[in-house]
Design a protein around this motif. Structure first.
Motif, short mmCIF file in Angstrom:
data_model
loop_
_atom_site.label_atom_id
_atom_site.label_comp_id
_atom_site.label_asym_id
_atom_site.label_seq_id
_atom_site.Cartn_x
_atom_site.Cartn_y
_atom_site.Cartn_z
N ASP A 114 0.80 -1.22 0.00
CA ASP A 114 0.00 0.00 0.00
C ASP A 114 0.84 1.28 0.00
N MET A 115 2.02 1.18 0.55
CA MET A 115 2.84 2.39 0.67
C MET A 115 4.29 1.97 0.86
N VAL A 116 5.18 2.93 0.64
CA VAL A 116 6.58 2.80 1.03
C VAL A 116 6.93 4.06 1.79
N ALA A 117 7.85 3.96 2.73
CA ALA A 117 8.23 5.12 3.53
C ALA A 117 9.62 4.90 4.11
N GLY A 118 10.29 5.99 4.36
CA GLY A 118 11.59 5.97 5.01
C GLY A 118 11.85 7.33 5.60
N SER A 119 12.97 7.45 6.26
CA SER A 119 13.33 8.72 6.89
C SER A 119 14.71 9.15 6.42
N TYR A 120 14.85 10.46 6.18
CA TYR A 120 16.16 11.02 5.88
C TYR A 120 16.96 11.26 7.16
N ARG A 121 16.28 11.25 8.29
CA ARG A 121 16.94 11.55 9.56
C ARG A 121 17.85 10.40 9.97
N VAL A 122 19.04 10.76 10.42
CA VAL A 122 20.02 9.74 10.78
C VAL A 122 19.77 9.34 12.23
N GLN A 123 18.72 8.54 12.41
CA GLN A 123 18.32 8.07 13.73
C GLN A 123 17.85 6.62 13.61
N PRO A 124 18.17 5.79 14.60
CA PRO A 124 17.75 4.39 14.52
C PRO A 124 16.24 4.19 14.67
N ARG A 125 15.55 5.18 15.26
CA ARG A 125 14.10 5.06 15.39
C ARG A 125 13.49 6.44 15.26
N VAL A 126 12.50 6.56 14.41
CA VAL A 126 11.74 7.80 14.27
C VAL A 126 10.26 7.46 14.34
N SER A 127 9.46 8.42 14.74
CA SER A 127 8.01 8.17 14.81
C SER A 127 7.26 9.48 14.80
N PHE A 128 6.01 9.40 14.37
CA PHE A 128 5.06 10.48 14.57
C PHE A 128 3.74 9.84 14.96
N ALA A 129 2.99 10.50 15.81
CA ALA A 129 1.76 9.92 16.35
C ALA A 129 0.65 10.96 16.36
N ASN A 130 -0.55 10.52 16.00
CA ASN A 130 -1.74 11.37 16.01
C ASN A 130 -1.50 12.69 15.28
N SER A 131 -0.88 12.57 14.11
CA SER A 131 -0.56 13.73 13.28
C SER A 131 -1.75 14.07 12.39
N ASP A 132 -2.19 15.32 12.45
CA ASP A 132 -3.29 15.76 11.58
C ASP A 132 -2.91 15.56 10.11
N VAL A 133 -3.90 15.18 9.31
CA VAL A 133 -3.67 14.90 7.89
C VAL A 133 -4.24 16.03 7.05
N VAL A 134 -3.45 16.53 6.10
CA VAL A 134 -3.85 17.65 5.25
C VAL A 134 -3.51 17.33 3.80
N PHE A 135 -4.46 17.53 2.91
CA PHE A 135 -4.21 17.41 1.47
C PHE A 135 -3.75 18.76 0.95
N VAL A 136 -2.50 18.83 0.45
CA VAL A 136 -1.93 20.11 0.01
C VAL A 136 -1.79 20.16 -1.52
N GLY A 137 -2.65 19.45 -2.22
CA GLY A 137 -2.60 19.50 -3.68
C GLY A 137 -1.27 19.03 -4.22
N TYR A 138 -0.62 19.86 -5.02
CA TYR A 138 0.67 19.49 -5.61
C TYR A 138 1.85 19.89 -4.73
N GLY A 139 1.58 20.47 -3.57
CA GLY A 139 2.64 20.77 -2.61
C GLY A 139 3.64 21.78 -3.12
N VAL A 140 3.17 22.77 -3.89
CA VAL A 140 4.06 23.73 -4.56
C VAL A 140 3.96 25.10 -3.89
N ASN A 141 5.10 25.71 -3.66
CA ASN A 141 5.17 27.10 -3.22
C ASN A 141 6.08 27.83 -4.19
N ALA A 142 5.47 28.49 -5.19
CA ALA A 142 6.22 29.14 -6.27
C ALA A 142 5.74 30.58 -6.41
N PRO A 143 6.25 31.49 -5.58
CA PRO A 143 5.77 32.87 -5.63
C PRO A 143 5.95 33.53 -6.98
#
Length: 548
Positions: A114-143
């Motif tokens: 269903d998905m793939v995921a990884g972290s760029y952070r150089v840590q043996p364990r990372v997590s996020f919990a109860n994070s609000d979900v937002v649809f940001v379209g194409y995720g572009v900020n181009a002033p």
């Protein structure tokens, strides 16, 4: 890419006028035996897919150093053939799960399926919990284009869902806010993760769709699972999101439905000016990723053919030597050998070095086999940010990533055509050969931003990236399209990308002859090509050259 529609014949009258003054005076002969033997060798199972940090890397870089020396090059990094590239290898352990609660029903998205995921952070364990979900379209900020999908939005600590490519990727032609069908850097997944991190998001997931991504889910799965490499920077990449990943189209539709939203209607609205992000009220995302961390030195391989009269002016040839290694663990064939991508281009470095060494040029030509392209252009980025030869004294470059193995063509495609003055220099070479310049058949794929030329372009150095088009001498455009579609569907980033005795090498040879002619003109002439007026890289080049 917004200038891709500019007619090439009127870009550089001055460049086009000097059609043959620096053309090769001898018959060009690219050594086919070199291409074939090295491509075959580097794509055998013994090289284990040439992943950075493996025995396959050692075998590859030692082979290239020997072949560069035999070709007549000198060690290109202060007496060494190698430039150390500090990498960190992060390998997700087990099968992380993305859990979403608070909707019409709880969702659990499985790793790979269903998905793939990884972290760029150089840590043996990372997590996020109860994070609000937002649809940001194409995720572009181009002033500069009047577009901001994050306008009025605070996504700190939240999980953002993003569409792949640009808002106007479905537009026919290359006119539009984001270049129409032609992808800009805003459409690349690398940009979307970078922007999400700048906005403070905890996690960023891109929705996979085959057409705008230009590859299937199998490519995402093979590329994003297993060891992932990043430049080993100070701070351990803690300024990046906790997790980056992809969702299958079906998983995304389930997520949208859980929030009471329709995927198709929201995706359509995201393509229109004035779109505002949509919070998925009540939805909470959670995930933990445990990773094995290994720091390692990978290497770029560098050789130089010193110039006779202007050795301190440099031309570059680049190609990436790495591939995906063991990309399909547990399957009958686990190895992604990367024969086309990019044993062919790496072998071309040696073949071109042999060809240029027959007659030393006026300017120096540098041959760079870079590491970790498949991990995000890391080797070329490291060189560009830590150049052995100053970028202000670097005239231009040619990058080779996956040679044309379909056969001779009647046309040539310059990816990112219309961006730099190299196009004007290319035109007379094509005309003499009776080859026409064709538009990019897949502008929505954003290929100019997907290989190593981009690492240099973003710091101002004009780079050509092109190859034979799809109008095959034997079979025409239909045969060329069929070959390209078969390669992308069945072999690109898959174990099936192996050396084939059925390849037609005529197209690869023709393309290398074109590269050779352009490089010879540049190496024996006085040109300092620039980006065209209005291109996003022009100001960077102007600043670099003004301080040379």
């Amino acid at each position: 890419m917004k200038h891709a529609a500019t007619p090439l014949l009127c870009l550089l009258a001055a460049a086009c006028a000097t059609t043959a003054e620096n053309a090769p005076s001898e018959q060009v002969r690219i050594p086919l035996e070199t291409l074939q033997s090295l491509t075959r060798e580097m794509s055998t199972d013994a090289f284990q897919g040439r992943a950075p940090g493996t025995e396959g890397e050692r075998m590859t870089i030692e082979l290239l150093a020997r072949e560069f020396q035999r070709a007549g090059l000198r060690p290109g990094n202060n007496g060494s053939w190698y430039q150390n590239v500090p990498l960190v290898e992060i390998t997700a352990q087990g099968s992380p799960t993305l859990r979403v609660t608070g909707g019409r029903q709880p969702l659990s998205f499985n790793y790979r399926r269903d998905m793939v995921a990884g972290s760029y952070r150089v840590q043996p364990r990372v997590s996020f919990a109860n994070s609000d979900v937002v649809f940001v379209g194409y995720g572009v900020n181009a002033p500069e284009r009047g577009w901001n999908d994050y306008a009025g939005l605070d996504v700190r600590g939240k999980t953002v869902i993003i569409l792949v490519n640009d808002p106007d990727w479905q537009t026919q032609g290359t006119q539009g806010t984001f270049g129409g069908r032609s992808m800009t850097y805003y459409g690349r997944w690398t940009y979307k993760y970078e922007e999400a991190a700048r906005q403070g998001a905890a996690a960023a997931f891109i929705v996979h769709q085959t057409e705008p991504a230009s590859y299937g889910w199998n490519v995402v799965e093979n590329s994003w699972t297993g060891p992932q490499h990043h430049l080993d920077r100070a701070g351990g990449n803690m300024d990046q999101t906790v997790a980056n990943g992809w969702l299958t189209n079906e998983a995304a539709r389930q997520l949208f439905a859980a929030a009471g939203q329709d995927f198709d209607s929201l995706a359509a609205s995201a393509a229109r000016p004035g779109f505002r992000a949509v919070p998925f009220t009540g939805l909470k995302a959670s995930m933990e990723i445990e990773s094995e961390i290994q720091r390692q030195q990978s290497r770029n391989v560098i050789g130089i053919l010193p110039g006779r009269t202007r050795p301190n002016e440099y031309l570059l040839y680049t190609a990436h030597w790495d591939h995906l290694g063991l990309c399909a663990r547990g399957r009958p064939d686990e190895i992604c050998n990367g024969a086309t991508d990019n044993a062919t281009g790496t072998s071309a470095l040696v073949a071109l070095a042999q060809t240029h060494a027959r007659r030393r040029p006026e300017r120096s030509i540098v041959f760079i086999a870079v590491t970790a392209e498949e991990s995000g252009l890391l080797g070329s980025r490291y060189y560009a940010e830590n150049p052995v030869y100053p970028l202000a004294r670097t005239v231009a470059g040619i990058n080779m990533d996956s040679l044309n193995m379909a056969g001779a063509t009647r046309d040539f495609v310059a990816i990112g055509a219309g961006k730099s003055q190299l196009d004007g220099m290319l035109m007379p070479i094509l005309e003499r050969r009776g080859v026409r310049l064709s538009p990019d058949p897949s502008p929505e794929a954003g290929y100019y931003f997907r290989s190593d030329q981009f690492s240099f372009a973003r710091l101002g150095v004009p780079f050509l990236y092109g190859r034979g088009g799809e109008d095959l001498v034997n079979g025409g455009p239909a045969a060329g399209r069929a070959w390209s579609q078969e390669y992308r569907a069945n072999r690109y980033h898959q174990p099936a990308d192996e050396f084939l005795t059925t390849w037609d090498w005529a197209g690869a040879i023709n393309d290398l002859e074109i590269y050779y002619e352009l490089m010879t003109r540049l190496a024996n002439g006085d040109d300092w090509p620039n980006w065209n007026e209005g291109d996003e890289f022009r100001a960077i080049r102007d600043r670099s050259r003004s301080g040379r």
